[in-house]
Motif scaffolding. Structure first.
Motif, PDB file in Angstrom:
ATOM      1  N   ILE A  57       0.840  -1.204   0.000  1.00  0.00           N
ATOM      2  CA  ILE A  57       0.000   0.000   0.000  1.00  0.00           C
ATOM      3  C   ILE A  57       0.872   1.250   0.000  1.00  0.00           C
ATOM      4  O   ILE A  57       0.615   2.198  -0.734  1.00  0.00           O
ATOM      5  N   ASP A  58       1.923   1.264   0.831  1.00  0.00           N
ATOM      6  CA  ASP A  58       2.820   2.419   0.868  1.00  0.00           C
ATOM      7  C   ASP A  58       3.468   2.636  -0.489  1.00  0.00           C
ATOM      8  O   ASP A  58       3.623   3.785  -0.928  1.00  0.00           O
ATOM      9  N   ASN A  59       3.839   1.575  -1.177  1.00  0.00           N
ATOM     10  CA  ASN A  59       4.459   1.698  -2.490  1.00  0.00           C
ATOM     11  C   ASN A  59       3.470   2.297  -3.492  1.00  0.00           C
ATOM     12  O   ASN A  59       3.824   3.162  -4.284  1.00  0.00           O
ATOM     13  N   VAL A  60       2.206   1.846  -3.446  1.00  0.00           N
ATOM     14  CA  VAL A  60       1.185   2.385  -4.351  1.00  0.00           C
ATOM     15  C   VAL A  60       0.945   3.857  -4.057  1.00  0.00           C
ATOM     16  O   VAL A  60       0.870   4.684  -4.965  1.00  0.00           O
ATOM     17  N   HIS A  61       0.833   4.227  -2.770  1.00  0.00           N
ATOM     18  CA  HIS A  61       0.610   5.620  -2.396  1.00  0.00           C
ATOM     19  C   HIS A  61       1.770   6.505  -2.834  1.00  0.00           C
ATOM     20  O   HIS A  61       1.569   7.628  -3.293  1.00  0.00           O
ATOM     21  N   LYS A  62       2.980   6.009  -2.710  1.00  0.00           N
ATOM     22  CA  LYS A  62       4.146   6.788  -3.123  1.00  0.00           C
ATOM     23  C   LYS A  62       4.095   7.049  -4.616  1.00  0.00           C
ATOM     24  O   LYS A  62       4.355   8.165  -5.073  1.00  0.00           O
ATOM     25  N   GLN A  63       3.725   6.059  -5.413  1.00  0.00           N
ATOM     26  CA  GLN A  63       3.627   6.239  -6.862  1.00  0.00           C
ATOM     27  C   GLN A  63       2.529   7.241  -7.218  1.00  0.00           C
ATOM     28  O   GLN A  63       2.716   8.090  -8.088  1.00  0.00           O
ATOM     29  N   GLU A  64       1.383   7.144  -6.520  1.00  0.00           N
ATOM     30  CA  GLU A  64       0.295   8.081  -6.784  1.00  0.00           C
ATOM     31  C   GLU A  64       0.708   9.506  -6.432  1.00  0.00           C
ATOM     32  O   GLU A  64       0.434  10.457  -7.178  1.00  0.00           O
ATOM     33  N   LEU A  65       1.365   9.682  -5.286  1.00  0.00           N
ATOM     34  CA  LEU A  65       1.810  11.009  -4.879  1.00  0.00           C
ATOM     35  C   LEU A  65       2.832  11.580  -5.849  1.00  0.00           C
ATOM     36  O   LEU A  65       2.791  12.768  -6.182  1.00  0.00           O
ATOM     37  N   ASP A  66       3.758  10.751  -6.320  1.00  0.00           N
ATOM     38  CA  ASP A  66       4.736  11.207  -7.304  1.00  0.00           C
ATOM     39  C   ASP A  66       4.048  11.679  -8.576  1.00  0.00           C
ATOM     40  O   ASP A  66       4.404  12.714  -9.145  1.00  0.00           O
ATOM     41  N   TYR A  67       3.032  10.946  -9.027  1.00  0.00           N
ATOM     42  CA  TYR A  67       2.282  11.324 -10.240  1.00  0.00           C
ATOM     43  C   TYR A  67       1.552  12.649 -10.033  1.00  0.00           C
ATOM     44  O   TYR A  67       1.587  13.534 -10.891  1.00  0.00           O
ATOM     45  N   ILE A  68       0.902  12.803  -8.876  1.00  0.00           N
ATOM     46  CA  ILE A  68       0.154  14.039  -8.591  1.00  0.00           C
ATOM     47  C   ILE A  68       1.100  15.232  -8.514  1.00  0.00           C
ATOM     48  O   ILE A  68       0.817  16.304  -9.071  1.00  0.00           O
ATOM     49  N   ILE A  69       2.238  15.072  -7.852  1.00  0.00           N
ATOM     50  CA  ILE A  69       3.212  16.168  -7.742  1.00  0.00           C
ATOM     51  C   ILE A  69       3.726  16.554  -9.121  1.00  0.00           C
ATOM     52  O   ILE A  69       3.826  17.742  -9.452  1.00  0.00           O
ATOM     53  N   GLN A  70       4.053  15.568  -9.959  1.00  0.00           N
ATOM     54  CA  GLN A  70       4.546  15.847 -11.304  1.00  0.00           C
ATOM     55  C   GLN A  70       3.477  16.577 -12.126  1.00  0.00           C
ATOM     56  O   GLN A  70       3.770  17.530 -12.844  1.00  0.00           O
ATOM     57  N   LYS A  71       2.239  16.148 -12.003  1.00  0.00           N
ATOM     58  CA  LYS A  71       1.139  16.765 -12.745  1.00  0.00           C
ATOM     59  C   LYS A  71       0.962  18.227 -12.333  1.00  0.00           C
ATOM     60  O   LYS A  71       0.809  19.112 -13.173  1.00  0.00           O
ATOM     61  N   HIS A  72       1.004  18.516 -11.022  1.00  0.00           N
ATOM     62  CA  HIS A  72       0.837  19.885 -10.545  1.00  0.00           C
ATOM     63  C   HIS A  72       2.022  20.760 -10.915  1.00  0.00           C
ATOM     64  O   HIS A  72       1.853  21.947 -11.195  1.00  0.00           O
ATOM     65  N   GLN A  73       3.234  20.199 -10.930  1.00  0.00           N
ATOM     66  CA  GLN A  73       4.394  20.980 -11.341  1.00  0.00           C
ATOM     67  C   GLN A  73       4.268  21.389 -12.798  1.00  0.00           C
ATOM     68  O   GLN A  73       4.534  22.534 -13.164  1.00  0.00           O
ATOM     69  N   THR A  74       3.810  20.486 -13.636  1.00  0.00           N
ATOM     70  CA  THR A  74       3.625  20.796 -15.054  1.00  0.00           C
ATOM     71  C   THR A  74       2.548  21.854 -15.222  1.00  0.00           C
ATOM     72  O   THR A  74       2.714  22.817 -15.972  1.00  0.00           O
ATOM     73  N   SER A  75       1.444  21.706 -14.502  1.00  0.00           N
ATOM     74  CA  SER A  75       0.350  22.673 -14.570  1.00  0.00           C
ATOM     75  C   SER A  75       0.811  24.043 -14.094  1.00  0.00           C
ATOM     76  O   SER A  75       0.494  25.063 -14.703  1.00  0.00           O
ATOM     77  N   THR A  76       1.570  24.075 -13.011  1.00  0.00           N
ATOM     78  CA  THR A  76       2.073  25.339 -12.479  1.00  0.00           C
ATOM     79  C   THR A  76       3.017  26.005 -13.467  1.00  0.00           C
ATOM     80  O   THR A  76       2.976  27.223 -13.653  1.00  0.00           O
ATOM     81  N   GLN A  77       3.869  25.231 -14.126  1.00  0.00           N
ATOM     82  CA  GLN A  77       4.788  25.795 -15.117  1.00  0.00           C
ATOM     83  C   GLN A  77       4.013  26.420 -16.270  1.00  0.00           C
ATOM     84  O   GLN A  77       4.350  27.503 -16.741  1.00  0.00           O
ATOM     85  N   HIS A  78       2.943  25.772 -16.729  1.00  0.00           N
ATOM     86  CA  HIS A  78       2.121  26.330 -17.806  1.00  0.00           C
ATOM     87  C   HIS A  78       1.445  27.620 -17.355  1.00  0.00           C
ATOM     88  O   HIS A  78       1.386  28.594 -18.118  1.00  0.00           O
ATOM     89  N   GLN A  79       0.965  27.657 -16.122  1.00  0.00           N
ATOM     90  CA  GLN A  79       0.315  28.864 -15.618  1.00  0.00           C
ATOM     91  C   GLN A  79       1.305  30.012 -15.518  1.00  0.00           C
ATOM     92  O   GLN A  79       0.975  31.148 -15.843  1.00  0.00           O
ATOM     93  N   VAL A  80       2.529  29.736 -15.073  1.00  0.00           N
ATOM     94  CA  VAL A  80       3.556  30.772 -14.984  1.00  0.00           C
ATOM     95  C   VAL A  80       3.878  31.307 -16.374  1.00  0.00           C
ATOM     96  O   VAL A  80       4.003  32.522 -16.579  1.00  0.00           O
TER      97      VAL A  80
END
Length: 165
Positions: free
Chosen positions: A33-56
């Motif tokens: 479960i911890d491994n799955v959560h870590k992968q999901e969190l990494d995906y969400i962080i990457q997605k928000h970083q990309t979105s933030t870069q586009h907004q900037v």
């Protein structure tokens, strides 16, 4: 008695073994479960970083566009400058409007004082020059309130200030 001791020892050993198996299984599941959560969190962080870069980038391009619009004089700003350079004077009267009642009740007089309003109104130059501070514009008896409610009162509209802008 020996059989009974062996019986209880068997139950105790079985309980200990089952507890160890459950703990091992639980540790395995939690690890997955911890491994799955870590992968999901990494995906969400990457997605928000990309979105933030586009907004900037969008904000930066919008800022550049607005800066060039401000730098370039256009016809609207020229017309506005011409209008303000003519310095058209506006004549403003500050007026106080209140009611007054013929009554011995102090609450009526307090209510009249608290409900008084002050407002500004633009007027033409001739009217502005024809009145002075303290001039009563209207001081009329309220016939409708007298007929319908038996209230004896009047409107008072007084000039309390003059300003040229």
């Amino acid at each position: 008695m020996n059989k009974e001791n062996n019986y209880w020892k068997g139950i105790l050993v079985g309980f200990a073994v089952s507890t160890i198996v459950w703990c091992a299984l639980w540790a395995f599941v939690i690890g997955k479960i911890d491994n799955v959560h870590k992968q999901e969190l990494d995906y969400i962080i990457q997605k928000h970083q990309t979105s933030t870069q586009h907004q900037v980038q969008n904000c930066s391009s919008l800022i550049n566009t607005k800066q060039t619009e401000i730098a370039l004089p256009n016809e609207t700003s020229k017309k506005l400058n011409n209008y303000t350079s003519q310095k058209n004077a506006r004549y403003i009267l500050r007026i106080k409007l209140k009611q007054s009642h013929l009554s011995l009740d102090i609450r009526e007089h307090l209510k009249d004082a608290m409900n008084a309003i002050e407002f500004e109104i633009p007027v033409d130059k001739d009217f502005y020059n024809s009145v002075s501070v303290g001039t009563k514009i209207t001081d009329e008896f309220r016939v409708g309130s007298f007929v319908l409610n038996g209230s004896i009162g009047k409107w008072n509209m007084i000039i309390i200030g003059k300003d040229v802008r």
